[in-house]
Design a protein around this motif. Structure first.
Motif, mmCIF file in Angstrom:
data_model
loop_
_atom_site.group_PDB
_atom_site.id
_atom_site.type_symbol
_atom_site.label_atom_id
_atom_site.label_comp_id
_atom_site.label_asym_id
_atom_site.label_seq_id
_atom_site.Cartn_x
_atom_site.Cartn_y
_atom_site.Cartn_z
ATOM 1 N N MET A 115 7.169 17.721 7.115
ATOM 2 C CA MET A 115 7.189 17.044 8.586
ATOM 3 C C MET A 115 6.767 15.495 8.188
ATOM 4 S SD MET A 115 4.368 18.351 11.561
ATOM 5 C CE MET A 115 2.997 17.339 11.027
ATOM 6 N N GLY A 116 5.915 15.000 7.434
ATOM 7 C CA GLY A 116 5.546 13.944 7.185
ATOM 8 C C GLY A 116 6.646 12.966 7.010
ATOM 9 N N ALA A 117 7.796 13.511 6.806
ATOM 10 C CA ALA A 117 9.010 12.451 6.704
ATOM 11 C C ALA A 117 9.572 12.219 8.195
ATOM 12 C CB ALA A 117 10.152 13.230 6.088
ATOM 13 N N TRP A 118 9.251 13.272 9.091
ATOM 14 C CA TRP A 118 9.554 12.985 10.602
ATOM 15 C C TRP A 118 8.696 11.926 11.033
ATOM 16 C CZ3 TRP A 118 9.830 17.474 14.482
ATOM 17 C CH2 TRP A 118 10.595 17.203 15.935
ATOM 18 N N ILE A 119 7.405 12.017 10.732
ATOM 19 C CA ILE A 119 6.370 11.151 11.127
ATOM 20 C C ILE A 119 6.678 9.619 10.676
ATOM 21 C CG2 ILE A 119 3.915 10.438 11.007
ATOM 22 C CD1 ILE A 119 4.454 13.127 12.803
ATOM 23 N N ALA A 120 7.121 9.683 9.210
ATOM 24 C CA ALA A 120 7.501 8.158 8.624
ATOM 25 C C ALA A 120 8.657 7.585 9.458
ATOM 26 C CB ALA A 120 7.831 8.619 7.228
ATOM 27 N N LEU A 121 9.620 8.511 9.733
ATOM 28 C CA LEU A 121 10.636 7.798 10.505
ATOM 29 C C LEU A 121 10.456 7.264 11.801
ATOM 30 C CD1 LEU A 121 13.705 10.309 9.380
ATOM 31 C CD2 LEU A 121 13.302 7.996 8.551
ATOM 32 N N ARG A 124 1.500 13.475 19.260
ATOM 33 C CA ARG A 124 -0.067 13.435 19.017
ATOM 34 C C ARG A 124 -0.387 13.006 17.393
ATOM 35 N NH1 ARG A 124 -4.456 16.235 21.118
ATOM 36 N NH2 ARG A 124 -6.199 16.851 19.718
ATOM 37 N N TRP A 125 0.430 13.683 16.571
ATOM 38 C CA TRP A 125 0.072 12.943 15.192
ATOM 39 C C TRP A 125 0.753 11.655 14.803
ATOM 40 C CZ3 TRP A 125 2.135 18.753 14.137
ATOM 41 C CH2 TRP A 125 1.241 19.554 14.538
ATOM 42 N N LEU A 126 1.862 11.288 15.560
ATOM 43 C CA LEU A 126 2.401 9.939 15.402
ATOM 44 C C LEU A 126 1.528 8.925 15.936
ATOM 45 C CD1 LEU A 126 4.752 7.917 14.976
ATOM 46 C CD2 LEU A 126 5.443 8.518 17.223
ATOM 47 N N GLU A 127 0.705 9.226 16.984
ATOM 48 C CA GLU A 127 -0.425 8.151 17.501
ATOM 49 C C GLU A 127 -1.591 8.114 16.553
ATOM 50 O OE1 GLU A 127 -3.669 8.061 21.420
ATOM 51 O OE2 GLU A 127 -2.725 9.883 20.906
ATOM 52 N N GLU A 128 -2.021 9.225 15.830
ATOM 53 C CA GLU A 128 -2.926 9.190 14.991
ATOM 54 C C GLU A 128 -2.574 8.292 13.578
ATOM 55 O OE1 GLU A 128 -4.481 13.581 16.505
ATOM 56 O OE2 GLU A 128 -3.546 13.363 14.258
ATOM 57 N N SER A 129 -1.374 8.489 13.279
ATOM 58 C CA SER A 129 -0.739 7.827 12.173
ATOM 59 C C SER A 129 -0.677 6.262 12.368
ATOM 60 C CB SER A 129 0.719 8.232 12.000
ATOM 61 O OG SER A 129 0.786 9.870 11.377
ATOM 62 N N LEU A 130 -0.194 6.067 13.635
ATOM 63 C CA LEU A 130 -0.018 4.563 13.888
ATOM 64 C C LEU A 130 -1.575 3.917 13.997
ATOM 65 C CD1 LEU A 130 2.436 4.533 16.836
ATOM 66 C CD2 LEU A 130 2.549 3.151 14.765
ATOM 67 N N ALA A 131 -2.668 4.585 14.503
ATOM 68 C CA ALA A 131 -3.970 4.366 14.709
ATOM 69 C C ALA A 131 -4.395 3.876 13.060
ATOM 70 C CB ALA A 131 -4.771 5.312 15.185
ATOM 71 N N VAL A 132 -4.168 4.952 12.208
ATOM 72 C CA VAL A 132 -4.539 4.791 10.669
ATOM 73 C C VAL A 132 -3.968 3.384 10.305
ATOM 74 C CG1 VAL A 132 -4.324 5.937 8.562
ATOM 75 C CG2 VAL A 132 -4.951 7.294 10.523
ATOM 76 N N LEU A 133 -2.574 3.462 10.324
ATOM 77 C CA LEU A 133 -2.020 2.047 9.748
ATOM 78 C C LEU A 133 -2.633 0.976 10.436
ATOM 79 C CD1 LEU A 133 1.851 3.075 9.675
ATOM 80 C CD2 LEU A 133 0.005 3.330 7.948
ATOM 81 N N ASP A 134 -2.830 0.820 11.725
ATOM 82 C CA ASP A 134 -3.581 -0.402 12.274
ATOM 83 C C ASP A 134 -4.757 -0.593 11.728
ATOM 84 O OD1 ASP A 134 -1.098 -0.855 13.789
ATOM 85 O OD2 ASP A 134 -2.018 0.238 15.536
ATOM 86 N N HIS A 135 -5.623 0.509 11.380
ATOM 87 C CA HIS A 135 -6.885 0.359 10.825
ATOM 88 C C HIS A 135 -7.265 -0.049 9.452
ATOM 89 C CE1 HIS A 135 -11.261 1.274 10.719
ATOM 90 N NE2 HIS A 135 -10.962 1.670 9.638
ATOM 91 N N ALA A 193 0.849 -1.151 0.206
ATOM 92 C CA ALA A 193 0.080 0.023 0.117
ATOM 93 C C ALA A 193 0.895 1.272 -0.113
ATOM 94 C CB ALA A 193 -0.887 0.173 1.301
ATOM 95 N N LEU A 194 0.155 2.366 -0.688
ATOM 96 C CA LEU A 194 1.018 3.622 -0.695
ATOM 97 C C LEU A 194 0.423 4.407 0.598
ATOM 98 C CD1 LEU A 194 1.235 4.315 -4.426
ATOM 99 C CD2 LEU A 194 2.769 3.000 -2.989
ATOM 100 N N VAL A 195 1.174 4.966 1.607
ATOM 101 C CA VAL A 195 0.497 5.524 2.743
ATOM 102 C C VAL A 195 1.251 7.122 2.458
ATOM 103 C CG1 VAL A 195 0.403 5.612 5.037
ATOM 104 C CG2 VAL A 195 0.448 3.626 3.986
ATOM 105 N N TRP A 196 0.303 8.136 2.343
ATOM 106 C CA TRP A 196 0.678 9.325 2.393
ATOM 107 C C TRP A 196 0.735 9.877 3.763
ATOM 108 C CZ3 TRP A 196 2.933 12.647 -0.556
ATOM 109 C CH2 TRP A 196 3.086 14.017 -0.270
ATOM 110 N N LEU A 197 1.940 10.762 4.142
ATOM 111 C CA LEU A 197 1.998 11.443 5.386
ATOM 112 C C LEU A 197 2.451 12.999 5.067
ATOM 113 C CD1 LEU A 197 4.211 8.484 6.968
ATOM 114 C CD2 LEU A 197 2.073 9.217 7.591
ATOM 115 N N GLY A 198 1.322 13.715 5.345
ATOM 116 C CA GLY A 198 1.398 14.951 4.684
ATOM 117 C C GLY A 198 2.490 15.864 5.786
ATOM 118 N N GLY A 199 2.779 17.172 5.227
ATOM 119 C CA GLY A 199 3.525 18.120 6.055
ATOM 120 C C GLY A 199 2.530 18.732 7.134
ATOM 121 N N TYR A 200 3.380 19.766 7.787
ATOM 122 C CA TYR A 200 2.804 20.701 8.611
ATOM 123 C C TYR A 200 1.732 21.537 7.887
ATOM 124 C CZ TYR A 200 2.674 23.906 12.506
ATOM 125 O OH TYR A 200 2.481 24.775 13.774
#
Length: 268
Positions: free
Chosen positions: A115-121, A91-102, A39-46
């Motif tokens: 900023m999405g690159a930081w979240i990805a790492l 906070r945004w990391l928690e949301e990203s993990l929840a999205v992936l899990d779902h 899957a392609l997962v998009w993680l946007g910026g600030y």
């Protein structure tokens, strides 16, 4: 430049409980019963959202190659609930993990912008901690801004901004992308120190492709070079775009993004 012909419907998910509960908006494209690619997962910026040019083009490419695509807005962004001024990396990391899990089925390629690159790492760190690191088949980072609060904001604070942070808990600066100013809070900066990734070797366990404009006024290309130095064990490719800015949303930039995604799909 082709665009997704029909916008994917919004699906909400609730993250957190009680006073911390917030509704996160997702757009999930399913390629089929059993997808043939990660899957392609998009993680946007600030202060960006999932309806930007690059996000739309990522889904269009997913449709073309037969991959799932997951886009979503952090709380306080786009179609999600909340105020972005309440947001932090944690906070945004928690949301990203929840999205992936779902929403994520099997393996995935994380595509993080700014900023999405930081979240990805940070996502990869958390997934590896849980024993799920092998689910990440590749990483595409666009104008990556990991550790930007500590590396790009704090060292350049003016006396007036320091005073505003101390007295009001935030400071403002003009935005090139919105008539409203960017607001950076003390909470964001302090939480950023707890989420730093460029403090030692970064192990992703997957191929990495960095796309970076050399005329980026927000994240200097030297920051991407430093990030690359922190990935000595990984298969890392960097594309420096001599006339590229921070957005990298021109047709030629999108073409490079799609080629980077295709390279990841080939390796997966």
């Amino acid at each position: 430049m082709p665009a997704t012909p029909v916008e994917t419907d919004i699906t909400p998910i609730t993250v957190g409980t009680g006073a911390l509960a917030r509704s996160i908006a997702m757009r999930i494209f399913r390629a089929g019963v059993v997808p043939s690619h990660p899957a392609l997962v998009w993680l946007g910026g600030y202060r960006s959202d999932m309806t930007g040019t690059k996000a739309i083009e990522v889904e269009a490419h997913a449709r073309l190659v037969g991959a799932d695509c997951i886009r979503f807005d952090y709380s306080g962004h786009g179609s999600s609930a909340g105020d972005y001024r309440d947001g932090t990396i944690s906070r945004w990391l928690e949301e990203s993990l929840a999205v992936l899990d779902h929403a994520a089925r099997g393996r995935m390629i994380l595509i993080g912008s700014s900023m999405g690159a930081w979240i990805a790492l940070r996502l990869i760190q958390e997934l590896r901690r849980r024993g799920d690191g092998e689910r990440v088949a590749g990483l595409v980072l666009i104008a990556p801004a990991p550790d930007f609060t500590a590396e790009l904001i704090e060292p350049n604070l003016t006396d007036a901004e320091k005073t505003s942070l101390a007295e009001r808990g935030y400071f403002e600066e003009p935005s090139e992308y919105s008539p409203e100013p960017n607001i950076f809070t003390r909470a964001l900066i302090e939480d950023g120190r707890d989420n730093l990734v460029m403090t030692g070797p970064i192990e992703t366990g997957c191929p990495v492709h960095i796309l970076q404009g050399m005329l980026d006024p927000d994240v200097p290309y030297t920051h991407a070079l430093r990030l690359m130095e922190h990935m000595p064990a990984d298969d890392v490719v960097m594309t420096l775009i001599r006339d590229g800015d921070h957005r990298l949303s021109r047709e030629e930039d999108i073409t490079k993004l799609k080629r980077a995604i295709d390279a990841m799909l080939t390796k997966a």
